[in-house]
Enzyme design. Structure first.
Site, PDB file in Angstrom:
ATOM      1  N   ASP A 151      -4.270  -5.175   5.679  1.00  0.00           N
ATOM      2  CA  ASP A 151      -4.431  -5.503   4.995  1.00  0.00           C
ATOM      3  C   ASP A 151      -3.961  -6.769   4.549  1.00  0.00           C
ATOM      4  O   ASP A 151      -2.003  -6.573   4.559  1.00  0.00           O
ATOM      5  CB  ASP A 151      -5.193  -4.974   4.032  1.00  0.00           C
ATOM      6  CG  ASP A 151      -5.580  -6.011   2.643  1.00  0.00           C
ATOM      7  OD1 ASP A 151      -6.115  -6.514   2.817  1.00  0.00           O
ATOM      8  OD2 ASP A 151      -5.314  -5.668   1.654  1.00  0.00           O
ATOM      9  N   SER A 192       1.333  -1.037  -0.223  1.00  0.00           N
ATOM     10  CA  SER A 192      -0.341  -0.264  -0.367  1.00  0.00           C
ATOM     11  C   SER A 192       1.105   0.666   0.063  1.00  0.00           C
ATOM     12  O   SER A 192       1.775   1.385  -0.589  1.00  0.00           O
ATOM     13  CB  SER A 192      -1.077  -0.047   1.191  1.00  0.00           C
ATOM     14  OG  SER A 192      -1.604   1.036   1.031  1.00  0.00           O
ATOM     15  N   HIS A 214      -2.261  -1.451  -2.769  1.00  0.00           N
ATOM     16  CA  HIS A 214      -4.247  -0.615  -2.815  1.00  0.00           C
ATOM     17  C   HIS A 214      -3.841   0.701  -3.795  1.00  0.00           C
ATOM     18  O   HIS A 214      -3.125   2.375  -3.928  1.00  0.00           O
ATOM     19  CB  HIS A 214      -3.953   0.028  -1.457  1.00  0.00           C
ATOM     20  CG  HIS A 214      -4.246  -0.862  -0.785  1.00  0.00           C
ATOM     21  ND1 HIS A 214      -3.943  -0.425   0.437  1.00  0.00           N
ATOM     22  CD2 HIS A 214      -4.370  -2.391  -0.445  1.00  0.00           C
ATOM     23  CE1 HIS A 214      -4.132  -1.557   1.235  1.00  0.00           C
ATOM     24  NE2 HIS A 214      -4.870  -3.285   0.206  1.00  0.00           N
TER      25      HIS A 214
END
Length: 385
Positions: free
Chosen positions: A325, A201, A229
């Site tokens: 995540d 991310s 992401h």
């Protein structure tokens, strides 16, 4: 003004100064919107709201912001031109680029990252759409808090010998803990890996480009699937950058596409990328379902789905990023006999995702970014040490 650290019983007496945020955007609507959001938060304040990049460059030394939200398209001096000038005047300034979702702006955002911007955020086409504005608000405040917080922690650590009465450190991410030597690490799985999965991310694009440039021998013989992401258009540009960095084929995954060795597959922005088994082959299945862990695409859907295809033959890597995540999917990979590697805190832009995996006790190794590539090459060549 100082604010007590909330939600952390161990630090109820600790105080810190709010993060000072400089907003630079030629849209009075955007400046007003972001200003209201920031002023409603207890741990940040608006240090300045400016219309042009030139205003920001001329005033940054006086304003002394911790974080700047910098628009790309502005009169007099645009964001990409102002960026190096701002960093020249304040080296530790955290700059978050803001732009609408066009290919041109996505390309400029990637250039900004290479010039020292900490992150980027896509602006909604219209702030009148409540859901788009809510997502923009959530993502922006998270980025300001986590990216600004890391700089404050570094500054606090550097000046710790002075034992100041007022700590300049915002609440740390939940998984940013003490010594990594204390992290519990498990042995690598006994099954030779047959696929490489990567989740990332904040800070991920640069980390991914660096990593894939070092693992050509792995890519040549095994499939590599990545979830970063990122919104649509940005993932298209990232795939092109990965292809140049790896000097191997890289593209956004296509629904129904057969997964093959020698390819890098990137989850397209706005859709989860899963893998299913069809007719004895691994096939990509794109999912337009709701966000997972507040993200779409998310890492957990990729990690979880791969277990049905490769079972214990999975090697997963969790790189820099906010949130957790990849942790739950990583747990399931380990339970199936696979292995997980996390990037270490020192080399991560934000040690949220890799920190969550490391602190969950599921990692076989927690390594600096520059050691992950060589480790992967050894593991895929059969060296389990």
């Amino acid at each position: 003004m100082s604010v007590a650290l909330a939600g952390n019983p161990a630090s109820t007496s600790t105080q810190y100064e709010p993060l000072r945020v400089m907003i630079v955007d030629d849209s009075v609507v955007i400046r007003g919107l972001i200003s209201r959001w920031i002023e409603a938060e207890p741990d940040m304040v608006v240090a300045a709201s400016l219309r042009t990049g030139l205003d920001a460059v001329n005033q940054v030394e006086r304003i002394k912001p911790d974080v700047a939200v910098l628009d790309i398209e502005m009169p007099e001096l645009d964001g990409i031109s102002a960026l190096p000038k701002l960093l020249a005047k304040k080296r530790d300034l955290i700059i978050i680029m803001a732009s609408t979702l066009t290919r041109r702006n996505a390309e400029i955002s990637f250039k900004a990252l290479s010039l020292g911007a900490a992150d980027y955020i896509p602006k909604p086409e219209s702030t009148r759409e409540a859901s788009a504005a809510d997502i923009f608000k959530h993502d922006l405040l998270q980025k300001i808090r986590h990216l600004g917080g890391k700089v404050r922690r570094k500054a606090s650590a550097a000046s710790s010998t002075a034992a100041p009465a007022l700590m300049r450190e915002p609440a740390a991410p939940a998984h940013s803990v003490a010594s990594q030597a204390a992290l519990v690490k498990r042995p690598f799985g006994v099954t030779a890996p047959r696929v490489l999965l990567i989740g990332s991310s904040t800070g991920g694009p640069q980390a991914l480009m660096s990593l894939v440039s070092e693992i050509g021998s792995v890519i040549d013989h095994y499939p590599v699937l990545i979830t970063q992401h990122m919104p649509p258009t940005f993932t298209t540009i990232l795939a092109e950058h990965l292809m140049r960095s790896a000097r191997r084929p890289a593209h956004e995954g296509v629904d129904g596409e057969v997964v093959k060795s020698g390819q890098i597959y990137l989850a397209p922005g706005g859709r989860h990328m899963r893998v299913v088994r069809q007719g004895g082959q691994a096939v990509i299945a794109l999912d337009d379902g709701p966000p997972v862990n507040f993200c779409k695409p998310a890492v957990d859907p990729l990690f979880n789905s791969a277990i049905d295809v490769w079972q214990s033959g999975i090697l997963a890597v969790v790189l820099t990023g906010m949130g957790s995540d990849g942790m739950r999917g990583g747990k399931d990979i380990v339970a199936a006999g696979g292995s997980v590697i996390a990037q270490d805190e020192a080399s991560s832009v934000v040690w949220g995702m890799p920190g969550a995996a490391a602190n969950a006790g599921i990692c076989a190794a927690v390594l600096p970014l520059n050691q992950i590539g060589p480790k992967l090459v050894r593991l895929f060549s059969g060296d389990r040490s």
